[in-house]
Design a protein around this motif. Structure first.
Motif: not given
Length: 468
Positions: A233-250
Motif C-alpha cells: 500500500l506504500g506504508i512504512d512501518v517505523a516501529a514494531k511494538i513489540t514482535g521483532d522490535g528493536r530498542c532503537e526503533e521503539i
C-alpha cells in the motif's frame, strides 16, 4: 432384571456424568461473570474485575502479562528479579520470531533465596546488572519485580538509576509483582516501561505515512506478513511494538504519524499514552480473518488520506480475496454446522474469531476472555446467537460445563485449555503465544480453516465417542 457387563459400565458412566454435572454448578460469586446471550439488554456481564478467590481462574499473573509484551524485543535484556521459577516464563513458550538478534531468547534471573528475602536483594540485582554488562553489549535492560520483591520492598528504581549512571545504558524497572492484580495490570506495567524507553518529551518532527504497529508479537512471523501487506500500500512501518522490535526503533516511535493496534487488550493503553504525550492518533484493527483484514487495510489507507493509496488498498484486497476463495469454499463445505467454543485472552481476538467461524458456516456456542472490556462484550453479544454462553475470566469447571451442555465440536484457546479439551474428547485449536502456524492476514485465514478442518474432522474423535 439382569444387565450385561457392557450395560452396567454404561449405566455407571451415565450416573457419574450426572454427578459430575451437579458438582460443576457455577459458584454463587461467579454468577455475574456468566451470561446466556439474549435480546434482554439488562442481561449484562460483569468484567474487568479481580478473579474470585478459590475459583481457579485461567488468567495469568501481572508478571506474565508484562513479559508477554516486552519479551519479543529482540535486542533487549531481561532480568527477572525474583526466584528462579519465574524466569522459566521466557521465549521457549512463545512463537515470537526474530529477523535479527536472538538475545531475547535468554532469560536472566537474580535467583532470590531465603537469605535474600530476609536481608534484601538489591545488592544481588546490582551485581547481576554488572555481570551482564561485562559479558554482553547491552543497550537496554528490563528488570521485572516479581511477587517476592513486592513483599520485601526492594527499591529497584534506585538500582536502575545507579546502573544507568554507572554503565551508560538504559535500565528500566517493570513493576510486575504477580499478586498486584491480573494479566491486564501486567500489560499496563509493560506499556509504562515502553514509555520510559521512549522518553516523555515530544518529537521535533513527524514522519508522514510512517506508522507504528502495536500489539503484534510476531508469532510464527505474522508481523512480517502484515508488514508486506502495508508495503504493497506504500506504508512504512517505523516501529514494531513489540514482535521483532528493536530498542532503537521503539525509542524513535514517537515520530510516527499513526499507531495501529492489533492486540487491543495489551496495547490500547500504550496507544492512548502516545496520543496524549506525542499527539499520535491510533486505530484499533484486526488482521484475523478475511473480513477484518480487508476492513483494517482499507481503514488505514482511508485514515492516511491518500487517494492513490486507497485505490491500491482496494485492488490489493480484491486480488488477495480471489486467491483464497476456492480453498475457503472447500473448507466451508466440510465445516458447515459445526459448533465452536472460544476462550482467549482479549475481547478483540474473540470478536475476530466469531466472525471467522461465521464465515466458515460454524456457530459459536460459547465465548469467553481473560481481559475483555464491557464494549468488547457488547460487540460479542451482537455477533452471537441467542443462547450463546458468554464468560469473563472463566475457570476449568465452567468451561467444561458449558462445552458439554452446548455440544461444542472444537475449543479455540491457549496452552492451559488444551488438556481440558482433549480430556473431554473435543477438538482443539491453539490460538495463543505457543503456536507455530501464522493465522493472520489472508494466508492466515486459509491456515486457520485448514487447522480447524484437520482437528475437527479427525477420525480420532469417532473412536473416543464410541468408548463413552
Amino acid at each position: 432384571m439382569e444387565y450385561s457387563k457392557v450395560e452396567l459400565i454404561e449405566h455407571e458412566e451415565k450416573t457419574n456424568l450426572v454427578k459430575h454435572e451437579e458438582e460443576t454448578e457455577i459458584l454463587k460469586a461467579r454468577e455475574a461473570f456468566v451470561c446466556i446471550n439474549s435480546k434482554d439488554k439488562n442481561n449484562s456481564l460483569r468484567c474487568d474485575a479481580e478473579s474470585v478467590s478459590g475459583s481457579v481462574s485461567q488468567r495469568a499473573c501481572v508478571y506474565c502479562g508484562a513479559r508477554v509484551v516486552l519479551n519479543p524485543i529482540t535486542d533487549a535484556y531481561h532480568i527477572v528479579h525474583g526466584p528462579i521459577g519465574c524466569a522459566s516464563y521466557t521465549w521457549d513458550i512463545r512463537g515470537s520470531l526474530s529477523s535479527g538478534e536472538e538475545i531475547y531468547r535468554n532469560s536472566f534471573s537474580t535467583d532470590l533465596r531465603e537469605k535474600d528475602v530476609i536481608f534484601g536483594g538489591e545488592k544481588k540485582l546490582a551485581a547481576a546488572i554488572d555481570e551482564i554488562v561485562e559479558r554482553h553489549k547491552v543497550k537496554v535492560i528490563f528488570i521485572y519485580a516479581t511477587c517476592i520483591v513486592g513483599v520485601i520492598g526492594d527499591d529497584i528504581d534506585a538500582v536502575c538509576r545507579a546502573a544507568e549512571k554507572k554503565h551508560n545504558i538504559r535500565a528500566i524497572p517493570v513493576k510486575s509483582p504477580g499478586f498486584a492484580g491480573h494479566k491486564s495490570m501486567g500489560y499496563k506495567a509493560a506499556c509504562n516501561a515502553l514509555i520510559e524507553l521512549m522518553g516523555k518529551e515530544k518529537p521535533k518532527a513527524k514522519k508522514e505515512k510512517a506508522i507504528n504497529y502495536l500489539g503484534d508479537f510476531n508469532l510464527a512471523g505474522e508481523a512480517w506478513i502484515i508488514n508486506n501487506y502495508l508495503k504493497e500500500l506504500g506504508i512504512d512501518v517505523a516501529a514494531k511494538i513489540t514482535g521483532d522490535g528493536r530498542c532503537e526503533e521503539i525509542m524513535n516511535a514517537k515520530s510516527s504519524s499513526l499507531n495501529i493496534v492489533q492486540c487491543a487488550g495489551s496495547m490500547t493503553y500504550l496507544a492512548k499514552l502516545m496520543e496524549e504525550l506525542y499527539d499520535i492518533p491510533y486505530l484499533k484493527i484486526s488482521f484475523f480473518g478475511v473480513e477484518d483484514t480487508k476492513l483494517s487495510l482499507l481503514k488505514i489507507a482511508d485514515f492516511l488520506g491518500d487517494k492513490e493509496m486507497e485505490k491500491r488498498a482496494r485492488d490489493f484486497v480484491y486480488r488477495e480475496e480471489k486467491k483464497i476463495e476456492r480453498e475457503l469454499t472447500y473448507y466451508r463445505k466440510r465445516l458447515e454446522g459445526k459448533r465452536a467454543a472460544i476462550y482467549v485472552g482479549g475481547g478483540f481476538k474473540a470478536i475476530s474469531l466469531i466472525k471467522q467461524f461465521k464465515d466458515l458456516g460454524m456457530d459459536t456456542v460459547m465465548v469467553g476472555t481473560q481481559t475483555g472490556k464491557k464494549e468488547d462484550y457488547d460487540v460479542i453479544r451482537s455477533l452471537c446467537n441467542e443462547g450463546t454462553v458468554i464468560l469473563d475470566d472463566a475457570n476449568p469447571a465452567e468451561l467444561e460445563k458449558f462445552m458439554l451442555e452446548k455440544g461444542a465440536d472444537i475449543l479455540v484457546g491457549g496452552v492451559k485449555e488444551r488438556p481440558l479439551a482433549f480430556k473431554l474428547g473435543v477438538a482443539f485449536c491453539d490460538h495463543n503465544h505457543e503456536r507455530k502456524e501464522a493465522l493472520c492476514g489472508f494466508v492466515g485465514a486459509v491456515n486457520f480453516a485448514k487447522e480447524i478442518d484437520l482437528t475437527i474432522n479427525s477420525p480420532i474423535w469417532n473412536y473416543l465417542k464410541l468408548e463413552v
